[in-house]
Design a protein around this motif. Structure first.
Motif, PDB file in Angstrom:
ATOM      1  N   GLN A  83      33.210   7.125  16.948  1.00 54.77           N
ATOM      2  CA  GLN A  83      32.403   7.161  18.156  1.00 54.77           C
ATOM      3  C   GLN A  83      31.018   7.744  17.888  1.00 54.77           C
ATOM      4  O   GLN A  83      30.024   7.333  18.486  1.00 54.77           O
ATOM      5  CB  GLN A  83      33.115   7.984  19.238  1.00 54.77           C
ATOM      6  N   ALA A  84      30.940   8.709  16.945  1.00 50.25           N
ATOM      7  CA  ALA A  84      29.642   9.284  16.610  1.00 50.25           C
ATOM      8  C   ALA A  84      28.736   8.261  15.952  1.00 50.25           C
ATOM      9  O   ALA A  84      27.509   8.319  16.095  1.00 50.25           O
ATOM     10  CB  ALA A  84      29.835  10.486  15.682  1.00 50.25           C
ATOM     11  N   LEU A  85      29.335   7.328  15.221  1.00 47.86           N
ATOM     12  CA  LEU A  85      28.538   6.330  14.521  1.00 47.86           C
ATOM     13  C   LEU A  85      28.174   5.139  15.400  1.00 47.86           C
ATOM     14  O   LEU A  85      27.178   4.461  15.156  1.00 47.86           O
ATOM     15  CB  LEU A  85      29.301   5.833  13.284  1.00 47.86           C
ATOM     16  N   LEU A  86      28.999   4.856  16.407  1.00 50.41           N
ATOM     17  CA  LEU A  86      28.756   3.681  17.245  1.00 50.41           C
ATOM     18  C   LEU A  86      27.812   4.079  18.386  1.00 50.41           C
ATOM     19  O   LEU A  86      28.227   4.373  19.498  1.00 50.41           O
ATOM     20  CB  LEU A  86      30.087   3.132  17.767  1.00 50.41           C
ATOM     21  N   THR A  87      26.536   4.081  18.069  1.00 57.45           N
ATOM     22  CA  THR A  87      25.520   4.618  18.967  1.00 57.45           C
ATOM     23  C   THR A  87      25.123   3.603  20.039  1.00 57.45           C
ATOM     24  O   THR A  87      25.308   2.392  19.872  1.00 57.45           O
ATOM     25  CB  THR A  87      24.277   5.010  18.153  1.00 57.45           C
TER      26      THR A  87
ATOM     27  N   VAL B 240      21.207  -5.758  25.747  1.00 56.59           N
ATOM     28  CA  VAL B 240      22.217  -5.581  24.705  1.00 56.59           C
ATOM     29  C   VAL B 240      23.321  -4.669  25.239  1.00 56.59           C
ATOM     30  O   VAL B 240      23.042  -3.545  25.675  1.00 56.59           O
ATOM     31  CB  VAL B 240      21.617  -4.972  23.421  1.00 56.59           C
ATOM     32  N   VAL B 241      24.551  -5.173  25.222  1.00 58.47           N
ATOM     33  CA  VAL B 241      25.698  -4.393  25.703  1.00 58.47           C
ATOM     34  C   VAL B 241      26.757  -4.397  24.609  1.00 58.47           C
ATOM     35  O   VAL B 241      26.999  -5.432  23.967  1.00 58.47           O
ATOM     36  CB  VAL B 241      26.264  -4.978  27.012  1.00 58.47           C
ATOM     37  N   VAL B 242      27.387  -3.269  24.411  1.00 53.53           N
ATOM     38  CA  VAL B 242      28.409  -3.150  23.365  1.00 53.53           C
ATOM     39  C   VAL B 242      29.691  -2.610  23.974  1.00 53.53           C
ATOM     40  O   VAL B 242      29.690  -1.930  24.996  1.00 53.53           O
ATOM     41  CB  VAL B 242      27.938  -2.218  22.223  1.00 53.53           C
ATOM     42  N   ARG B 243      30.808  -2.935  23.322  1.00 51.72           N
ATOM     43  CA  ARG B 243      32.110  -2.392  23.689  1.00 51.72           C
ATOM     44  C   ARG B 243      32.898  -2.117  22.413  1.00 51.72           C
ATOM     45  O   ARG B 243      32.841  -2.882  21.453  1.00 51.72           O
ATOM     46  CB  ARG B 243      32.903  -3.360  24.571  1.00 51.72           C
TER      47      ARG B 243
ATOM     48  N   SER C   8      49.041   2.876  16.333  1.00 53.91           N
ATOM     49  CA  SER C   8      48.322   2.365  15.184  1.00 53.91           C
ATOM     50  C   SER C   8      47.252   3.349  14.757  1.00 53.91           C
ATOM     51  O   SER C   8      46.814   4.205  15.525  1.00 53.91           O
ATOM     52  CB  SER C   8      47.669   1.017  15.513  1.00 53.91           C
ATOM     53  N   GLN C   9      46.813   3.225  13.527  1.00 52.45           N
ATOM     54  CA  GLN C   9      45.732   4.053  13.047  1.00 52.45           C
ATOM     55  C   GLN C   9      44.399   3.413  13.388  1.00 52.45           C
ATOM     56  O   GLN C   9      44.287   2.210  13.586  1.00 52.45           O
ATOM     57  CB  GLN C   9      45.836   4.230  11.527  1.00 52.45           C
ATOM     58  N   VAL C  10      43.384   4.290  13.443  1.00 50.04           N
ATOM     59  CA  VAL C  10      42.046   3.795  13.731  1.00 50.04           C
ATOM     60  C   VAL C  10      41.625   2.813  12.644  1.00 50.04           C
ATOM     61  O   VAL C  10      41.954   2.953  11.478  1.00 50.04           O
ATOM     62  CB  VAL C  10      41.056   4.972  13.830  1.00 50.04           C
ATOM     63  N   GLY C  11      40.929   1.795  13.060  1.00 51.00           N
ATOM     64  CA  GLY C  11      40.489   0.778  12.109  1.00 51.00           C
ATOM     65  C   GLY C  11      39.051   0.987  11.683  1.00 51.00           C
ATOM     66  O   GLY C  11      38.432   2.014  11.967  1.00 51.00           O
ATOM     67  N   GLY C  12      38.509  -0.007  10.998  1.00 50.33           N
ATOM     68  CA  GLY C  12      37.153   0.097  10.480  1.00 50.33           C
ATOM     69  C   GLY C  12      36.163  -0.792  11.194  1.00 50.33           C
ATOM     70  O   GLY C  12      35.131  -1.157  10.611  1.00 50.33           O
ATOM     71  N   ASP C  13      36.432  -1.171  12.442  1.00 53.78           N
ATOM     72  CA  ASP C  13      35.503  -2.014  13.194  1.00 53.78           C
ATOM     73  C   ASP C  13      34.227  -1.233  13.522  1.00 53.78           C
ATOM     74  O   ASP C  13      34.282  -0.042  13.845  1.00 53.78           O
ATOM     75  CB  ASP C  13      36.145  -2.492  14.496  1.00 53.78           C
ATOM     76  N   TRP C  14      33.097  -1.903  13.469  1.00 52.44           N
ATOM     77  CA  TRP C  14      31.830  -1.245  13.789  1.00 52.44           C
ATOM     78  C   TRP C  14      30.821  -2.261  14.301  1.00 52.44           C
ATOM     79  O   TRP C  14      30.989  -3.459  14.140  1.00 52.44           O
ATOM     80  CB  TRP C  14      31.261  -0.531  12.559  1.00 52.44           C
ATOM     81  N   TYR C  15      29.798  -1.733  14.943  1.00 53.61           N
ATOM     82  CA  TYR C  15      28.687  -2.575  15.397  1.00 53.61           C
ATOM     83  C   TYR C  15      27.401  -1.774  15.246  1.00 53.61           C
ATOM     84  O   TYR C  15      27.416  -0.554  15.041  1.00 53.61           O
ATOM     85  CB  TYR C  15      28.877  -3.016  16.848  1.00 53.61           C
ATOM     86  N   ASP C  16      26.292  -2.445  15.376  1.00 48.82           N
ATOM     87  CA  ASP C  16      24.995  -1.767  15.344  1.00 48.82           C
ATOM     88  C   ASP C  16      23.988  -2.652  16.063  1.00 48.82           C
ATOM     89  O   ASP C  16      24.145  -3.880  16.132  1.00 48.82           O
ATOM     90  CB  ASP C  16      24.542  -1.518  13.906  1.00 48.82           C
ATOM     91  N   ALA C  17      22.983  -2.035  16.600  1.00 49.38           N
ATOM     92  CA  ALA C  17      21.881  -2.755  17.242  1.00 49.38           C
ATOM     93  C   ALA C  17      20.670  -1.840  17.209  1.00 49.38           C
ATOM     94  O   ALA C  17      20.754  -0.683  17.629  1.00 49.38           O
ATOM     95  CB  ALA C  17      22.234  -3.137  18.675  1.00 49.38           C
TER      96      ALA C  17
ATOM     97  N   MET D 281      33.519   2.704   6.706  1.00 52.61           N
ATOM     98  CA  MET D 281      32.725   2.028   7.726  1.00 52.61           C
ATOM     99  C   MET D 281      31.403   2.753   7.957  1.00 52.61           C
ATOM    100  O   MET D 281      30.335   2.131   8.042  1.00 52.61           O
ATOM    101  CB  MET D 281      33.514   1.944   9.027  1.00 52.61           C
ATOM    102  N   GLY D 282      31.438   4.082   8.039  1.00 61.21           N
ATOM    103  CA  GLY D 282      30.233   4.852   8.258  1.00 61.21           C
ATOM    104  C   GLY D 282      29.233   4.687   7.126  1.00 61.21           C
ATOM    105  O   GLY D 282      28.025   4.546   7.357  1.00 61.21           O
ATOM    106  N   GLN D 283      29.737   4.694   5.890  1.00 61.15           N
ATOM    107  CA  GLN D 283      28.846   4.525   4.742  1.00 61.15           C
ATOM    108  C   GLN D 283      28.201   3.142   4.739  1.00 61.15           C
ATOM    109  O   GLN D 283      26.988   3.007   4.536  1.00 61.15           O
ATOM    110  CB  GLN D 283      29.635   4.738   3.446  1.00 61.15           C
ATOM    111  N   LEU D 284      29.018   2.127   4.972  1.00 59.73           N
ATOM    112  CA  LEU D 284      28.501   0.761   4.915  1.00 59.73           C
ATOM    113  C   LEU D 284      27.533   0.493   6.059  1.00 59.73           C
ATOM    114  O   LEU D 284      26.468  -0.118   5.866  1.00 59.73           O
ATOM    115  CB  LEU D 284      29.668  -0.224   4.951  1.00 59.73           C
ATOM    116  N   ARG D 285      27.873   0.959   7.240  1.00 56.85           N
ATOM    117  CA  ARG D 285      26.990   0.753   8.387  1.00 56.85           C
ATOM    118  C   ARG D 285      25.648   1.442   8.164  1.00 56.85           C
ATOM    119  O   ARG D 285      24.574   0.867   8.440  1.00 56.85           O
ATOM    120  CB  ARG D 285      27.643   1.295   9.648  1.00 56.85           C
ATOM    121  N   GLY D 286      25.681   2.685   7.677  1.00 54.66           N
ATOM    122  CA  GLY D 286      24.435   3.400   7.428  1.00 54.66           C
ATOM    123  C   GLY D 286      23.588   2.739   6.370  1.00 54.66           C
ATOM    124  O   GLY D 286      22.348   2.671   6.484  1.00 54.66           O
TER     125      GLY D 286
END
Length: 413
Positions: free
Chosen positions: A161-165, A175-178, A186-195, A221-226
């Motif tokens: 949540q900290a990374l999905l700004t 622009v709207v995100v969800r 289940s365990q948290v996955g590696g889904d991410w978005y950015d805009a 996910m955080g490393q790749l997104r950044g």
């Protein structure tokens, strides 16, 4: 009428039947603690046949050491305490030793037999706790793992949540995100978005899915997104070139993960200024294809042959694709948690997505995404879901009220 002898014989037969069929082990000891009788369950549990137990000191045979292997003094034994006091004694954490030398956890009750005021022996009934203890240990281990999983999930969720700004809101783009996490089991996955917006005013959107689950996937996910965000921010290269650089940089920086991704840049149409039409330029690294939704509810999947996912071969060739984004049309980028189901292929999932959008083309964008999630993922599923939606508005008209106020980064407002 039965004679007293017949009644006694009948009662004895009943007691013998009970002794032979009860699941608990039962011993009869004399006043010296020697085995007088033993039932079949006691033979089965201890492994000692009847002939090796009869007239033998029961404490010395079965009860000579504690759980930890230290000697068990006779005077501290609950069976001998019952013998000495003449009172019933119970114990729920004892151990008997089988013939093969292995311990068996037991709970027991020792009931003294008293004749003419003197203790003549004791009846010992004991229960094998092996299965119960195993079940208790299993339950404890499950609780421990559940606690660890919940802690890991909470940490991963906070990281994600900290990374999905929140996205920017350019003047004529909404622009709207969800993001909807997977179910509690289940365990948290590696889904991410950015805009974000580039210095020249173009809007960049991205979406991706790191292979795996849990805190490792969230960290990757955080490393790749950044990394992708930094490389895409301040240059005018194409999305395919940026994805290629991201892949090579991830390899060089030991960000060892596999991920699908789409990187897209929304630009003004070079030949039609101030008319509301935009060009979407994107590159697809093995991800679910984008979709464009028209105001009348019709939609088209921007199907192209996807390139290799990130993390496979950094030198792989990547390609750019373009499509027009007209006024009041909506571009949708989604992760596979929205469209994939067990037993169905991606084409079926995309068709289901298009069907769910059929009456939503003219709805406000926030309402559109909330309704879409309700229809396709009414309950948290086995995988995370991320969505990025971008709606274009004509530049010669004010921003619609339902889109909310502009929200631009410093230097672009």
């Amino acid at each position: 009428m039965r004679t007293p002898e017949e009644e006694l014989a009948r009662a004895n037969a009943r007691y013998e039947w009970v002794l032979a069929n009860v699941a608990d082990g039962i011993y009869g000891l004399d006043a010296d603690g020697r085995v007088d009788f033993v039932n079949p369950s006691a033979v089965r549990i201890t492994g000692y046949p009847l002939e090796e137990q009869r007239a033998v000191d029961q404490h010395r045979l079965l009860h000579h050491h504690r759980h930890d292997g230290s000697p068990y003094p006779r005077e501290e034994c609950p069976v001998w305490r019952a013998m000495r006091t003449g009172r019933t004694v119970t114990a729920d954490d004892e151990v008997f030793w089988r013939k093969d030398g292995t311990p068996v956890p037991v709970e027991l009750i020792a009931v003294p037999t008293v004749e003419d005021g003197a203790v003549t022996g004791v009846i010992v009934s004991f229960r094998d706790l092996t299965e119960r203890r195993a079940a208790e240990q299993q339950a404890t281990e499950i609780d421990r793992l559940a606690h660890e999983a919940a802690t890991s999930r909470a940490l991963s969720d906070r990281l994600q949540q900290a990374l999905l700004t929140p996205p920017p809101e350019p003047d004529h783009l909404h622009v709207v995100v969800r993001y909807q996490p997977a179910g509690h089991e289940s365990q948290v996955g590696g889904d991410w978005y950015d805009a974000f917006m580039q210095p020249d005013g173009a809007t960049v959107i991205a979406i991706g899915d790191v292979v795996g689950h849990g805190s490792d996937a969230a960290a990757a996910m955080g490393q790749l997104r950044g990394l992708l965000r930094a490389l895409a921010y301040d240059n005018d290269e194409t999305p395919a070139t940026t994805l290629g650089r991201t892949d090579r940089a991830a390899r060089g920086l030991a960000v060892g993960t596999l991920a699908t991704a789409i990187l897209a840049r929304i630009e003004r149409h070079p030949d039609i200024p101030v008319a509301g039409r935009r060009v979407v330029r994107w590159s697809n690294a093995g991800h679910v294809p984008p979709l464009v939704l028209a105001p009348d509810g019709s939609s088209r999947v921007l199907e192209t042959r996807p390139d290799l996912m990130l993390g496979v071969e950094p030198s792989a060739e990547r390609h750019d694709h373009t499509a027009d984004l007209d006024s009041d049309h909506t571009l949708l980028l989604v992760t596979d948690g929205l469209v994939e189901r067990r037993g169905a292929d991606l084409d079926e999932g995309m068709a289901r997505l298009q069907g769910a959008l059929r009456d939503l083309g003219g709805r406000p964008l926030d309402e559109l995404l909330d309704t879409l999630l309700d229809r396709l993922v009414p309950r948290a599923g086995e995988d995370d879901v991320a969505i990025v939606a971008v709606r274009a508005y004509p530049e010669d008209r004010p921003r619609p009220p339902e889109a909310g106020p502009n929200r631009l980064p410093p230097g672009l407002d």
